[in-house]
Scaffold this motif. Structure first.
Motif, mmCIF file in Angstrom:
data_model
loop_
_atom_site.group_PDB
_atom_site.id
_atom_site.type_symbol
_atom_site.label_atom_id
_atom_site.label_comp_id
_atom_site.label_asym_id
_atom_site.label_seq_id
_atom_site.Cartn_x
_atom_site.Cartn_y
_atom_site.Cartn_z
ATOM 1 N N PRO A 61 0.827 -1.213 0.000
ATOM 2 C CA PRO A 61 0.000 0.000 0.000
ATOM 3 C C PRO A 61 0.861 1.263 0.000
ATOM 4 O O PRO A 61 1.915 1.304 0.633
ATOM 5 C CB PRO A 61 -0.817 -0.119 1.287
ATOM 6 C CG PRO A 61 -0.017 -1.009 2.165
ATOM 7 C CD PRO A 61 0.721 -1.951 1.245
ATOM 8 N N MET A 62 0.394 2.239 -0.741
ATOM 9 C CA MET A 62 1.081 3.524 -0.814
ATOM 10 C C MET A 62 0.453 4.450 0.218
ATOM 11 O O MET A 62 -0.778 4.547 0.292
ATOM 12 C CB MET A 62 0.917 4.147 -2.203
ATOM 13 C CG MET A 62 1.569 3.354 -3.315
ATOM 14 S SD MET A 62 3.356 3.367 -3.213
ATOM 15 C CE MET A 62 3.686 5.054 -3.608
ATOM 16 N N PRO A 63 1.264 5.124 1.008
ATOM 17 C CA PRO A 63 0.686 6.077 1.952
ATOM 18 C C PRO A 63 0.045 7.241 1.183
ATOM 19 O O PRO A 63 0.504 7.603 0.092
ATOM 20 C CB PRO A 63 1.878 6.552 2.775
ATOM 21 C CG PRO A 63 3.072 6.270 1.928
ATOM 22 C CD PRO A 63 2.708 5.097 1.051
ATOM 23 N N ASP A 64 -1.015 7.768 1.738
ATOM 24 C CA ASP A 64 -1.658 8.925 1.113
ATOM 25 C C ASP A 64 -0.706 10.113 1.186
ATOM 26 O O ASP A 64 -0.081 10.345 2.225
ATOM 27 C CB ASP A 64 -2.960 9.269 1.830
ATOM 28 C CG ASP A 64 -4.024 8.208 1.627
ATOM 29 O OD1 ASP A 64 -4.032 7.568 0.555
ATOM 30 O OD2 ASP A 64 -4.845 8.029 2.534
ATOM 31 N N PRO A 65 -0.590 10.862 0.092
ATOM 32 C CA PRO A 65 0.301 12.022 0.114
ATOM 33 C C PRO A 65 -0.280 13.120 0.998
ATOM 34 O O PRO A 65 -1.488 13.244 1.139
ATOM 35 C CB PRO A 65 0.336 12.464 -1.351
ATOM 36 C CG PRO A 65 -0.947 11.975 -1.921
ATOM 37 C CD PRO A 65 -1.273 10.709 -1.177
ATOM 38 N N ASP A 66 0.611 13.908 1.603
ATOM 39 C CA ASP A 66 0.106 15.049 2.352
ATOM 40 C C ASP A 66 -0.262 16.154 1.348
ATOM 41 O O ASP A 66 0.031 16.032 0.149
ATOM 42 C CB ASP A 66 1.105 15.497 3.424
ATOM 43 C CG ASP A 66 2.309 16.270 2.906
ATOM 44 O OD1 ASP A 66 2.315 16.728 1.752
ATOM 45 O OD2 ASP A 66 3.265 16.429 3.678
ATOM 46 N N PRO A 67 -0.942 17.196 1.792
ATOM 47 C CA PRO A 67 -1.405 18.223 0.856
ATOM 48 C C PRO A 67 -0.301 18.839 -0.010
ATOM 49 O O PRO A 67 -0.506 19.053 -1.210
ATOM 50 C CB PRO A 67 -2.041 19.275 1.774
ATOM 51 C CG PRO A 67 -2.531 18.479 2.938
ATOM 52 C CD PRO A 67 -1.471 17.430 3.144
ATOM 53 N N ILE A 68 0.851 19.090 0.563
ATOM 54 C CA ILE A 68 1.925 19.729 -0.213
ATOM 55 C C ILE A 68 2.462 18.772 -1.263
ATOM 56 O O ILE A 68 2.694 19.162 -2.415
ATOM 57 C CB ILE A 68 3.050 20.244 0.718
ATOM 58 C CG1 ILE A 68 2.483 21.207 1.769
ATOM 59 C CG2 ILE A 68 4.173 20.904 -0.094
ATOM 60 C CD1 ILE A 68 1.621 22.333 1.218
ATOM 61 N N ASP A 69 2.645 17.519 -0.894
ATOM 62 C CA ASP A 69 3.091 16.532 -1.878
ATOM 63 C C ASP A 69 2.064 16.398 -3.001
ATOM 64 O O ASP A 69 2.426 16.254 -4.168
ATOM 65 C CB ASP A 69 3.334 15.171 -1.223
ATOM 66 C CG ASP A 69 4.551 15.171 -0.305
ATOM 67 O OD1 ASP A 69 5.430 16.029 -0.476
ATOM 68 O OD2 ASP A 69 4.604 14.300 0.592
ATOM 69 N N MET A 70 0.781 16.442 -2.651
ATOM 70 C CA MET A 70 -0.269 16.349 -3.665
ATOM 71 C C MET A 70 -0.244 17.559 -4.592
ATOM 72 O O MET A 70 -0.354 17.424 -5.810
ATOM 73 C CB MET A 70 -1.645 16.210 -3.003
ATOM 74 C CG MET A 70 -2.776 16.126 -3.998
ATOM 75 S SD MET A 70 -2.632 14.766 -5.187
ATOM 76 C CE MET A 70 -3.326 13.447 -4.254
ATOM 77 N N ILE A 71 -0.067 18.744 -4.032
ATOM 78 C CA ILE A 71 0.010 19.959 -4.865
ATOM 79 C C ILE A 71 1.201 19.852 -5.808
ATOM 80 O O ILE A 71 1.083 20.127 -7.007
ATOM 81 C CB ILE A 71 0.117 21.222 -3.988
ATOM 82 C CG1 ILE A 71 -1.205 21.447 -3.235
ATOM 83 C CG2 ILE A 71 0.472 22.447 -4.837
ATOM 84 C CD1 ILE A 71 -1.105 22.468 -2.116
ATOM 85 N N ARG A 72 2.341 19.444 -5.287
ATOM 86 C CA ARG A 72 3.539 19.303 -6.135
ATOM 87 C C ARG A 72 3.310 18.269 -7.243
ATOM 88 O O ARG A 72 3.736 18.463 -8.381
ATOM 89 C CB ARG A 72 4.753 18.931 -5.296
ATOM 90 C CG ARG A 72 5.242 20.066 -4.415
ATOM 91 C CD ARG A 72 6.505 19.656 -3.646
ATOM 92 N NE ARG A 72 6.950 20.685 -2.752
ATOM 93 C CZ ARG A 72 7.635 21.764 -3.127
ATOM 94 N NH1 ARG A 72 7.942 21.934 -4.386
ATOM 95 N NH2 ARG A 72 8.014 22.657 -2.234
ATOM 96 N N HIS A 73 2.640 17.183 -6.896
ATOM 97 C CA HIS A 73 2.344 16.148 -7.889
ATOM 98 C C HIS A 73 1.451 16.712 -9.003
ATOM 99 O O HIS A 73 1.720 16.498 -10.193
ATOM 100 C CB HIS A 73 1.667 14.954 -7.214
ATOM 101 C CG HIS A 73 1.193 13.916 -8.164
ATOM 102 N ND1 HIS A 73 2.045 13.058 -8.818
ATOM 103 C CD2 HIS A 73 -0.056 13.615 -8.605
ATOM 104 C CE1 HIS A 73 1.336 12.271 -9.616
ATOM 105 N NE2 HIS A 73 0.063 12.586 -9.501
#
Length: 127
Positions: A54-66
């Motif tokens: 399982p992949m951990p859910d990204p935090d908001p900043i990682d998601m924005i960068r993605h």
């Protein structure tokens, strides 16, 4: 669909990966038996990976960068969305948390999933 079987072990997983690999070099015709086999194998592999890796859910900043990377956006685009260069920089450097209004804009204008933007995350000097 010749010899397709459940993936129960790591050996089964390795077998499925080897079976699906040739399809990436030579895509099957959509709707063909080979295409159906490819899709079933990919689904089996995905289900096994979700359960065992399982992949951990990204935090908001990682998601924005993605999202920025996927859509070809630069920090300037983020600043334009927020209306402030310094605010964009502080958020991306984790020096300032996102506000609900900023999360709303990211969701509406960039399509960032709301649930990814409202997760708690660390802010401060650590980046």
């Amino acid at each position: 669909m010749d010899n397709i079987r459940p993936i129960r072990t790591e050996a089964d997983y390795e077998w499925a990966l080897a079976e699906v690999a040739p399809y990436f070099d030579r895509e099957p015709e959509p709707g063909s038996p080979e295409s159906d086999r490819f899709l079933v194998l990919v689904d089996l592999i995905s289900a096994y990976e979700e359960k065992h890796y399982p992949m951990p859910d990204p935090d908001p900043i990682d998601m924005i960068r993605h999202v920025m990377e996927q859509k070809g956006y630069a920090q300037k685009d983020f600043a334009d969305l927020l209306g402030s260069k310094s605010r964009a920089s502080e958020i991306l450097k984790r020096k300032r948390p996102l506000t609900m209004n900023q999360a709303y804009k990211l969701n509406r204008e960039w399509g960032v999933p709301a649930e990814a933007l409202i997760r708690p995350y660390h802010t401060g000097d650590a980046a």
